[in-house]
Design a protein around this motif. Structure first.
Motif, mmCIF file in Angstrom:
data_model
loop_
_atom_site.group_PDB
_atom_site.id
_atom_site.type_symbol
_atom_site.label_atom_id
_atom_site.label_comp_id
_atom_site.label_asym_id
_atom_site.label_seq_id
_atom_site.Cartn_x
_atom_site.Cartn_y
_atom_site.Cartn_z
ATOM 1 N N SER A 59 0.795 -1.214 0.000
ATOM 2 C CA SER A 59 0.000 0.000 0.000
ATOM 3 C C SER A 59 0.832 1.270 0.000
ATOM 4 O O SER A 59 0.335 2.336 -0.282
ATOM 5 C CB SER A 59 -0.931 0.009 1.221
ATOM 6 N N ASN A 60 2.120 1.181 0.351
ATOM 7 C CA ASN A 60 2.966 2.360 0.322
ATOM 8 C C ASN A 60 4.418 1.917 0.231
ATOM 9 O O ASN A 60 4.758 0.785 0.535
ATOM 10 C CB ASN A 60 2.720 3.243 1.556
ATOM 11 N N PRO A 61 5.303 2.815 -0.173
ATOM 12 C CA PRO A 61 6.691 2.428 -0.455
ATOM 13 C C PRO A 61 7.618 2.435 0.740
ATOM 14 O O PRO A 61 8.810 2.248 0.585
ATOM 15 C CB PRO A 61 7.121 3.501 -1.456
ATOM 16 N N ILE A 62 7.106 2.662 1.952
ATOM 17 C CA ILE A 62 7.970 2.754 3.114
ATOM 18 C C ILE A 62 8.622 1.412 3.373
ATOM 19 O O ILE A 62 8.013 0.358 3.235
ATOM 20 C CB ILE A 62 7.152 3.198 4.340
ATOM 21 N N SER A 63 9.875 1.451 3.779
ATOM 22 C CA SER A 63 10.625 0.209 3.965
ATOM 23 C C SER A 63 10.072 -0.630 5.105
ATOM 24 O O SER A 63 9.492 -0.111 6.043
ATOM 25 C CB SER A 63 12.090 0.539 4.260
ATOM 26 N N SER A 64 10.249 -1.928 5.019
ATOM 27 C CA SER A 64 9.779 -2.833 6.058
ATOM 28 C C SER A 64 10.771 -2.845 7.208
ATOM 29 O O SER A 64 11.915 -2.435 7.059
ATOM 30 C CB SER A 64 9.639 -4.250 5.484
ATOM 31 N N GLN A 253 -3.103 10.122 5.273
ATOM 32 C CA GLN A 253 -2.536 9.444 4.124
ATOM 33 C C GLN A 253 -1.138 8.923 4.465
ATOM 34 O O GLN A 253 -0.372 9.589 5.174
ATOM 35 C CB GLN A 253 -2.468 10.405 2.935
ATOM 36 N N PRO A 254 -0.775 7.728 3.983
ATOM 37 C CA PRO A 254 0.520 7.126 4.356
ATOM 38 C C PRO A 254 1.724 8.033 4.148
ATOM 39 O O PRO A 254 2.597 8.117 5.012
ATOM 40 C CB PRO A 254 0.591 5.889 3.460
ATOM 41 N N ALA A 255 1.778 8.724 3.007
ATOM 42 C CA ALA A 255 2.941 9.577 2.734
ATOM 43 C C ALA A 255 3.030 10.726 3.728
ATOM 44 O O ALA A 255 4.127 11.118 4.155
ATOM 45 C CB ALA A 255 2.868 10.124 1.311
ATOM 46 N N ARG A 256 1.880 11.270 4.113
ATOM 47 C CA ARG A 256 1.864 12.373 5.077
ATOM 48 C C ARG A 256 2.235 11.862 6.475
ATOM 49 O O ARG A 256 2.951 12.540 7.224
ATOM 50 C CB ARG A 256 0.487 13.024 5.085
ATOM 51 N N ILE A 257 1.744 10.676 6.828
ATOM 52 C CA ILE A 257 2.106 10.083 8.116
ATOM 53 C C ILE A 257 3.615 9.912 8.194
ATOM 54 O O ILE A 257 4.256 10.278 9.182
ATOM 55 C CB ILE A 257 1.409 8.728 8.306
ATOM 56 N N GLU A 258 4.188 9.362 7.131
ATOM 57 C CA GLU A 258 5.635 9.157 7.099
ATOM 58 C C GLU A 258 6.375 10.484 7.243
ATOM 59 O O GLU A 258 7.351 10.593 8.015
ATOM 60 C CB GLU A 258 6.041 8.476 5.799
ATOM 61 N N GLN A 259 5.905 11.501 6.533
ATOM 62 C CA GLN A 259 6.571 12.801 6.557
ATOM 63 C C GLN A 259 6.578 13.389 7.960
ATOM 64 O O GLN A 259 7.617 13.869 8.444
ATOM 65 C CB GLN A 259 5.858 13.757 5.597
ATOM 66 N N ILE A 260 5.456 13.357 8.636
ATOM 67 C CA ILE A 260 5.374 13.964 9.962
ATOM 68 C C ILE A 260 6.154 13.144 10.976
ATOM 69 O O ILE A 260 6.835 13.700 11.844
ATOM 70 C CB ILE A 260 3.902 14.141 10.393
#
Length: 390
Positions: A59-64, A253-260
């Motif tokens: 669902s998103n590109p964040i690393s495992s 949204q996943p990208a925003r969660i990651e950013q914050i």
């Protein structure tokens, strides 16, 4: 020294709109109904502790995650309380929690911060459970605990912690003494609960990880702004609800969660991975999440009801400040003031040589969530403190 923590608390609340005050209601709880049927193959709580995260990664590109998490399954506590009910009527809330470790060992209770859940202690629980019986709880309105539509304030979570200790921990253990370790809003909750006469005698130590809270206004400062006229207040409230609703939609949204998250992990953001993001995103999909989020923000944005000053005065146990010194939201000045207040009320016995009401500070090279950004350092600080209070 002038420290205006009401503004800091509001900043924490606004910035963490990504992680939302949310939870699945009893009918939608992941143990009552498969979460995949609700959120299209997103990670259920138990899946977050597994070694495979294919659904999250797709669902998103964040690393495992780089490590395998050895975590226990979740449990449910049916909290029967007047909170969310009425003076004469009780209601029941399903509260998500987990426990790990030898039940014969002393107890350590972990309470998460705003918008997070017990999963945020993923790198602390397995290590701490080697020496302690560890509990971690999802506060009402957060994580996978129930999320009733009701008014939220600091007393709700204080009473939840107190009654969890009384109804769950005390029924399972002969040793009634507790150590409580908590982050951000959870840190404020820990202080508030530990200072309460209902459990004060059982709390052997309080560990604050960048705790939120509001200090008493200094002379010349207004405690609260004056109330606007009813028309202005109505327009302001409607606009505020609109702005918060838009913020909620965007920031979950996943990208925003990651950013914050990365913005508050300033020293090492490598632990901001897909599992952490999913543990925040999935509860935010609950249909009541936005309304609960709005109620939590508007009620607590100007600071919790009780001042940190008054709570510290009532604490009768040792205190550890394990502080992420690079926190962009709750800055080290807050910890400085807590130390100053503790010395004012309880004396200068900072090292703990002259009594039980001592305070100790350990600086952590991390931001707002030191327990997850620098878990090894925080685990060492907690274990060292716990050894001292025993």
């Amino acid at each position: 020294m002038k420290t205006h923590l009401s503004a800091a608390a509001a900043t924490v609340a606004a910035a963490l709109s990504l992680s939302t005050a949310s939870a699945f209601t009893a009918s939608n709880h992941p143990r009552a109904q498969g979460i995949a049927n609700i959120v299209h193959d997103s990670a259920a709580p138990s899946a977050l502790f597994s070694t495979t995260t294919e659904a999250a990664e797709s669902s998103n590109p964040i690393s495992s995650p780089a490590t395998t998490l050895d975590m226990p399954p979740y449990s449910i506590w049916e909290w029967n309380t007047h909170i969310g009910g009425s003076e004469n009527t009780k209601t029941t809330h399903s509260i998500n929690y987990l426990s790990m470790g030898d039940t014969s060992k002393p107890t350590l209770l972990l309470v998460h911060g705003f918008g997070a859940s017990s999963y945020h202690f993923r790198y602390n629980i397995p290590e701490l459970a080697k020496d302690y019986h560890v509990y971690a709880i999802d506060m009402l309105g957060f994580g996978w605990s129930d999320k009733p539509i009701m008014d939220y304030d600091a007393s709700v979570w204080r009473d939840q912690v107190i009654e969890f200790i009384d109804q769950v921990i005390h029924t399972e253990k002969e040793d009634k003494s507790k150590r409580i370790a908590c982050n951000s809003l959870g840190g404020y909750t820990a202080m508030y609960a530990a200072s309460d006469d209902r459990i004060k005698e059982h709390v052997r130590g309080c560990i604050l990880l960048n705790a939120a809270g509001r200090f008493r206004p200094e002379e010349g400062e207004e405690e609260t702004p004056s109330d606007p006229n009813p028309i202005v207040k109505s327009i302001s409230s409607a606009f505020q609800r609109f702005v918060i609703a838009c913020s909620f939609v965007i920031t979950k949204q996943p990208a925003r969660i990651e950013q914050i998250l990365k913005s508050v992990y300033p020293s090492d953001s490598s632990n901001v991975n897909s599992e952490l993001v999913e543990s925040i995103r999935v509860p935010a999909l609950d249909p009541n999440a936005a309304e609960v989020f709005y109620r939590v923000i508007t009620k607590n944005g100007s600071g919790p009801q009780a001042f940190v000053d008054d709570i510290i005065k009532e604490l009768e146990c040792p205190v550890l400040l394990a502080w992420g010194e690079k926190d962009p939201w709750i800055r080290p000045a807050a910890a400085d003031k807590m130390q100053m207040l503790h010395a004012e009320y309880h004396g200068e016995n900072v090292g703990g040589e002259s009594g039980s009401k001592w305070i100790k500070r350990v600086s952590i090279d991390a931001g707002h969530c030191p327990h997850d950004e620098a878990p090894e350092a925080v685990n060492a600080a907690i274990l060292g403190f716990a050894a001292e209070v025993f």
